[in-house]
Design a protein around this motif. Structure first.
Motif, PDB file in Angstrom:
ATOM      1  N   VAL A   6     -21.708  52.755  36.494  1.00 11.50           N
ATOM      2  CA  VAL A   6     -22.146  51.583  37.143  1.00 11.50           C
ATOM      3  C   VAL A   6     -20.798  50.734  36.661  1.00 11.50           C
ATOM      4  CG1 VAL A   6     -23.059  49.360  37.223  1.00 11.50           C
ATOM      5  CG2 VAL A   6     -24.620  51.044  36.756  1.00 11.50           C
ATOM      6  N   SER A   7     -19.664  50.503  37.584  1.00  9.05           N
ATOM      7  CA  SER A   7     -18.531  50.418  37.282  1.00  9.05           C
ATOM      8  C   SER A   7     -18.086  49.559  38.213  1.00  9.05           C
ATOM      9  CB  SER A   7     -17.565  51.495  36.813  1.00  9.05           C
ATOM     10  OG  SER A   7     -17.723  52.266  38.213  1.00  9.05           O
ATOM     11  N   GLY A   8     -16.450  49.382  37.859  1.00 11.96           N
ATOM     12  CA  GLY A   8     -15.519  47.777  38.701  1.00 11.96           C
ATOM     13  C   GLY A   8     -16.454  47.575  39.697  1.00 11.96           C
ATOM     14  N   LYS A   9     -16.626  46.910  40.676  1.00 18.05           N
ATOM     15  CA  LYS A   9     -17.324  46.146  41.065  1.00 18.05           C
ATOM     16  C   LYS A   9     -18.907  45.788  41.553  1.00 18.05           C
ATOM     17  CE  LYS A   9     -13.815  44.476  44.894  1.00 18.05           C
ATOM     18  NZ  LYS A   9     -13.936  44.460  46.480  1.00 18.05           N
ATOM     19  N   ALA A  10     -19.480  47.273  40.573  1.00 19.66           N
ATOM     20  CA  ALA A  10     -20.999  47.248  40.765  1.00 19.66           C
ATOM     21  C   ALA A  10     -21.305  46.230  39.365  1.00 19.66           C
ATOM     22  CB  ALA A  10     -21.172  48.568  40.332  1.00 19.66           C
ATOM     23  N   HIS A  11     -20.185  47.014  38.412  1.00 15.87           N
ATOM     24  CA  HIS A  11     -20.591  45.945  37.128  1.00 15.87           C
ATOM     25  C   HIS A  11     -20.672  44.767  37.036  1.00 15.87           C
ATOM     26  CE1 HIS A  11     -21.166  45.668  32.710  1.00 15.87           C
ATOM     27  NE2 HIS A  11     -21.330  46.647  32.993  1.00 15.87           N
ATOM     28  N   PRO A  12     -21.814  44.282  36.417  1.00 20.97           N
ATOM     29  CA  PRO A  12     -21.577  42.361  36.679  1.00 20.97           C
ATOM     30  C   PRO A  12     -21.080  41.245  35.205  1.00 20.97           C
ATOM     31  CG  PRO A  12     -24.038  43.530  35.318  1.00 20.97           C
ATOM     32  CD  PRO A  12     -22.506  44.335  35.382  1.00 20.97           C
ATOM     33  N   TYR A  13     -19.837  42.538  35.160  1.00 25.39           N
ATOM     34  CA  TYR A  13     -19.057  41.612  33.937  1.00 25.39           C
ATOM     35  C   TYR A  13     -18.892  40.478  34.747  1.00 25.39           C
ATOM     36  CZ  TYR A  13     -15.510  40.692  30.706  1.00 25.39           C
ATOM     37  OH  TYR A  13     -14.186  40.427  30.078  1.00 25.39           O
ATOM     38  N   ALA A  14     -18.368  40.305  35.527  1.00 24.36           N
ATOM     39  CA  ALA A  14     -17.588  39.379  36.280  1.00 24.36           C
ATOM     40  C   ALA A  14     -17.891  38.773  36.824  1.00 24.36           C
ATOM     41  CB  ALA A  14     -16.133  39.995  37.297  1.00 24.36           C
ATOM     42  N   TRP A  15     -19.247  38.430  37.017  1.00 26.11           N
ATOM     43  CA  TRP A  15     -21.228  37.845  38.001  1.00 26.11           C
ATOM     44  C   TRP A  15     -21.292  36.932  36.401  1.00 26.11           C
ATOM     45  CZ3 TRP A  15     -25.940  37.818  36.544  1.00 26.11           C
ATOM     46  CH2 TRP A  15     -26.685  37.609  37.628  1.00 26.11           C
ATOM     47  N   LEU A  16     -21.166  37.885  35.863  1.00 23.14           N
ATOM     48  CA  LEU A  16     -21.604  36.922  33.987  1.00 23.14           C
ATOM     49  C   LEU A  16     -20.722  35.662  33.538  1.00 23.14           C
ATOM     50  CD1 LEU A  16     -22.463  39.815  31.693  1.00 23.14           C
ATOM     51  CD2 LEU A  16     -24.037  37.934  33.176  1.00 23.14           C
ATOM     52  N   ARG A  17     -20.026  36.088  33.873  1.00 24.56           N
ATOM     53  CA  ARG A  17     -18.378  35.220  33.114  1.00 24.56           C
ATOM     54  C   ARG A  17     -18.454  34.091  34.456  1.00 24.56           C
ATOM     55  NH1 ARG A  17     -15.369  39.622  34.199  1.00 24.56           N
ATOM     56  NH2 ARG A  17     -13.887  38.464  34.742  1.00 24.56           N
ATOM     57  N   GLN A  18     -18.986  34.397  35.921  1.00 19.60           N
ATOM     58  CA  GLN A  18     -18.902  33.141  36.656  1.00 19.60           C
ATOM     59  C   GLN A  18     -19.968  32.004  36.492  1.00 19.60           C
ATOM     60  OE1 GLN A  18     -18.966  35.416  40.355  1.00 19.60           O
ATOM     61  NE2 GLN A  18     -17.508  36.254  40.135  1.00 19.60           N
ATOM     62  N   ARG A  19     -20.827  32.646  35.905  1.00 23.43           N
ATOM     63  CA  ARG A  19     -21.735  31.818  35.677  1.00 23.43           C
ATOM     64  C   ARG A  19     -21.783  31.194  34.617  1.00 23.43           C
ATOM     65  NH1 ARG A  19     -22.079  35.051  39.760  1.00 23.43           N
ATOM     66  NH2 ARG A  19     -23.421  34.649  41.431  1.00 23.43           N
ATOM     67  N   GLY A  20     -20.582  31.209  33.802  1.00 25.94           N
ATOM     68  CA  GLY A  20     -21.203  31.125  31.875  1.00 25.94           C
ATOM     69  C   GLY A  20     -21.801  31.451  31.033  1.00 25.94           C
ATOM     70  N   VAL A  21     -21.900  33.157  31.338  1.00 22.44           N
ATOM     71  CA  VAL A  21     -23.104  33.180  30.001  1.00 22.44           C
ATOM     72  C   VAL A  21     -22.018  34.106  29.103  1.00 22.44           C
ATOM     73  CG1 VAL A  21     -23.985  36.129  29.433  1.00 22.44           C
ATOM     74  CG2 VAL A  21     -24.565  33.848  31.889  1.00 22.44           C
ATOM     75  N   PRO A  22     -21.989  33.483  28.151  1.00 21.15           N
ATOM     76  CA  PRO A  22     -20.505  34.411  27.193  1.00 21.15           C
ATOM     77  C   PRO A  22     -20.576  35.727  26.851  1.00 21.15           C
ATOM     78  CG  PRO A  22     -22.441  33.057  25.785  1.00 21.15           C
ATOM     79  CD  PRO A  22     -22.548  32.583  27.419  1.00 21.15           C
ATOM     80  N   VAL A  23     -19.209  36.345  26.903  1.00 20.16           N
ATOM     81  CA  VAL A  23     -19.159  38.064  26.878  1.00 20.16           C
ATOM     82  C   VAL A  23     -18.704  38.033  25.996  1.00 20.16           C
ATOM     83  CG1 VAL A  23     -20.802  38.199  29.568  1.00 20.16           C
ATOM     84  CG2 VAL A  23     -17.927  37.558  28.851  1.00 20.16           C
ATOM     85  N   SER A  24     -18.670  38.974  25.297  1.00 17.56           N
ATOM     86  CA  SER A  24     -17.671  39.761  24.649  1.00 17.56           C
ATOM     87  C   SER A  24     -17.288  41.375  24.823  1.00 17.56           C
ATOM     88  CB  SER A  24     -18.165  39.568  23.497  1.00 17.56           C
ATOM     89  OG  SER A  24     -16.965  39.898  22.482  1.00 17.56           O
ATOM     90  N   LEU A  25     -16.495  42.135  25.397  1.00 15.61           N
ATOM     91  CA  LEU A  25     -16.283  43.843  25.073  1.00 15.61           C
ATOM     92  C   LEU A  25     -16.673  44.533  24.167  1.00 15.61           C
ATOM     93  CD1 LEU A  25     -13.023  42.890  27.386  1.00 15.61           C
ATOM     94  CD2 LEU A  25     -14.788  43.940  28.099  1.00 15.61           C
ATOM     95  N   SER A  26     -17.120  45.675  23.830  1.00 15.95           N
ATOM     96  CA  SER A  26     -17.156  46.564  22.944  1.00 15.95           C
ATOM     97  C   SER A  26     -17.435  47.638  23.464  1.00 15.95           C
ATOM     98  CB  SER A  26     -18.315  45.864  21.854  1.00 15.95           C
ATOM     99  OG  SER A  26     -19.610  45.806  23.202  1.00 15.95           O
ATOM    100  N   THR A  27     -17.564  48.609  22.475  1.00 20.34           N
ATOM    101  CA  THR A  27     -16.754  50.054  22.837  1.00 20.34           C
ATOM    102  C   THR A  27     -18.705  50.783  23.001  1.00 20.34           C
ATOM    103  OG1 THR A  27     -17.287  51.015  20.607  1.00 20.34           O
ATOM    104  CG2 THR A  27     -14.567  50.211  21.405  1.00 20.34           C
ATOM    105  N   ASP A  28     -19.429  50.487  21.798  1.00 20.11           N
ATOM    106  CA  ASP A  28     -20.673  51.644  21.663  1.00 20.11           C
ATOM    107  C   ASP A  28     -20.451  52.407  20.876  1.00 20.11           C
ATOM    108  OD1 ASP A  28     -23.274  51.656  22.691  1.00 20.11           O
ATOM    109  OD2 ASP A  28     -23.273  52.370  24.318  1.00 20.11           O
ATOM    110  N   ASP A  29     -20.113  53.662  21.464  1.00 21.16           N
ATOM    111  CA  ASP A  29     -20.139  54.419  20.631  1.00 21.16           C
ATOM    112  C   ASP A  29     -18.735  55.463  20.867  1.00 21.16           C
ATOM    113  OD1 ASP A  29     -23.148  55.740  20.091  1.00 21.16           O
ATOM    114  OD2 ASP A  29     -23.013  55.052  21.757  1.00 21.16           O
ATOM    115  N   ALA A  30     -17.999  55.072  20.367  1.00 18.37           N
ATOM    116  CA  ALA A  30     -16.433  55.128  21.229  1.00 18.37           C
ATOM    117  C   ALA A  30     -15.843  56.772  21.142  1.00 18.37           C
ATOM    118  CB  ALA A  30     -15.309  54.455  20.095  1.00 18.37           C
ATOM    119  N   GLY A  31     -16.956  57.359  20.602  1.00 21.23           N
ATOM    120  CA  GLY A  31     -16.147  58.670  19.822  1.00 21.23           C
ATOM    121  C   GLY A  31     -16.770  59.602  20.771  1.00 21.23           C
TER     122      GLY A  31
END
Length: 495
Positions: free
Chosen positions: A373-398
């Motif tokens: 799931v990436s790009g337009k299929a990812h809900p990151y923009a959808w969440l921002r548009q709806r005012g849901v607070p979001v924060s970027l993180s790495t999960d498992d960077a290595g």
């Protein structure tokens, strides 16, 4: 000021609201500009970081060599002290065998999506078993590695996911057995069996881990590494793919640890959400968390939920996992949240999360590698548009071979503005589980500083009085003050 500094670097600008100030137009940056910009930008903190998966393969292999471990050339995994066998070779052999070294790095990561014909999902989750032995006795080393990397990216707060006394708590649960779903009886039986005694051992483990990390980073000396400046809190990882009595014991021990040690600030549940045991016991797990934390009142929870797609789960599993985490378990944050638009009543759930301030920890590269799931299929923009607070993180960077700066650059490349990135960084502290009152009366919007600090946010030091008192009394306000000071310097062109 920000216009002058970034114009000198050849960057484009857009006017901020009201036209009073200019902001960098990240959409028009070249790849190199965006990479440098994201690395220098203060990113507040990281809320979704499994430190066992945060270490790059090269470091894990170096530790395997130092510790005299072996590699299995057939399974491309690290094993404990070498035993005779045709498939086992001393890890030291990777120093001269470039083919083996490259294969081991592939085995520990997702850098080759078609590695051994596995999906990204299967490669990711199976990697832990192949490299786990290399980090088994390196908790402090892993912590030092992670925090120093963050500091070098102008990021100074971390909530690290760790599993304290994981095996011991599971053993206790197995000894007690399952009480048929009577959670009060389950808790009482665990207590009678001495589960709470593991808390002291977990605190001792934490002390040892931090002491090792400080020693490696030479904290308190003139040679101290940047990582010494990072504030660390911990989330108790519990497994959702063990029998219910073992999962419950881990959760119960975690709640007791949170009550006993301020460094431990919340619960998490990890392992593949699409695993048959995860699916079968999901509702039960949410009830466990709700019972043990009094619906989030006595201990906070940041739960993995919605890390699903139709490629790995049937539609019925995508209907309400996030809703249950929020409404049943009382989760304060959601890890991943990818399937939220697919949940029943998604718009209403998003509105509820926005109103309650329930943040989604967004892991763009992880969701791409594991779920596709990436790009337009990812809900990151959808969440921002709806005012849901979001924060970027790495999960498992290595495993993913990324860092937090990469995720900020990727977000910008996929449509996030500088204002979105700035909000992500602020959210990482405002919605953290740090103790104390925050510096903002409107976390998420950041228009109203706390009355005590009005007119002072971004200054080098608070004025003596109410603002200084707030910052001295609150871990959260103190981290927010530091971040706002860094942002002010960044936006003024200072390094």
């Amino acid at each position: 000021m920000i216009r002058r500094f970034w114009a000198a670097a050849g960057l484009a600008f857009v006017l901020a609201a009201g036209g009073a100030e200019a902001a960098p137009d990240v959409a028009k940056m070249t790849g190199g500009q965006l990479t440098a910009f994201a690395r220098a930008m203060p990113k507040g903190g990281e809320l979704h970081n499994h430190i066992s998966g945060a270490i790059f393969a090269e470091t894990l292999l170096a530790w395997a060599v130092e510790d005299g471990l072996c590699v299995n050339v057939k399974t491309l995994s690290v094993t404990p002290p070498c035993q005779p066998g045709e498939d086992l070779k001393p890890a030291a052999g990777i120093k001269t065998d470039e083919v083996l070294r490259a294969a081991m790095i592939d085995s520990f990561s997702v850098r080759h999506a078609d590695f051994l014909d596995r999906s990204g999902h299967d490669q990711f989750f199976s990697a832990f078993g192949r490299f786990g032995a290399a980090g088994a006795k390196r908790d402090g080393d892993m912590l030092a590695n992670v925090v120093d990397s963050l500091a070098r990216q102008n990021t100074f707060y971390l909530e690290a996911m760790v599993t304290p006394q994981g095996v011991a708590s599971r053993v206790k649960g197995a000894q007690v057995g399952w009480k048929g779903g009577d959670l009060a009886a389950q808790k009482a039986a665990n207590t009678a069996a001495g589960l709470d005694a593991l808390v002291a051992a977990a605190i001792a483990e934490t002390d040892a881990m931090e002491a090792r990390a400080r020693a490696l980073m030479k904290c308190g000396t003139p040679e101290a590494l940047p990582g010494c400046q990072v504030t660390v809190r911990y989330l108790v990882q519990t497994s959702r793919v063990t029998p219910p009595e073992q999962t419950f014991a881990q959760l119960q021990m975690g709640v007791a640890l949170i009550a006993a040690d301020k460094r431990w600030v919340g619960l998490q549940m990890v392992a593949p959400e699409d695993h048959p045991l995860s699916i079968a016991n999901y509702s039960l797990h949410m009830k466990m968390v709700a019972y043990l934390t009094d619906h989030g009142r006595t201990a906070k929870a940041a739960l993995h939920a919605g890390e699903l797609s139709m490629a790995y789960a049937a539609p019925e599993a995508l209907r309400d996992h996030i809703a249950q985490a929020v409404r049943v378990a009382g989760a304060r944050r959601i890890g991943h949240g990818v399937d939220l638009p697919l949940e029943t009543g998604a718009e209403g759930l998003a509105a509820e999360m926005a109103a309650k301030g329930i943040l989604v920890e967004v892991n763009l590269s992880s969701n791409d590698a594991i779920l596709g799931v990436s790009g337009k299929a990812h809900p990151y923009a959808w969440l921002r548009q709806r005012g849901v607070p979001v924060s970027l993180s790495t999960d498992d960077a290595g495993i993913l071979r990324i860092d937090l700066s990469h995720e900020y650059a990727r977000a910008a490349d996929e449509g996030a503005t500088y204002a979105d990135l700035k909000a992500s960084a602020r959210n990482a502290i405002a919605f953290s589980f740090l103790a104390g009152e925050g510096l903002w009366d409107d976390p998420g919007a950041y228009r109203r500083p706390a009355k005590a600090c009005a007119g002072q946010v971004g200054k080098a030091e608070p004025k003596p009085g109410a603002c200084a008192d707030l910052i001295a009394a609150s871990d959260k306000a103190r981290e927010q003050w530091r971040h706002e000071r860094l942002v002010a310097a960044f936006e003024a062109g200072a390094r």
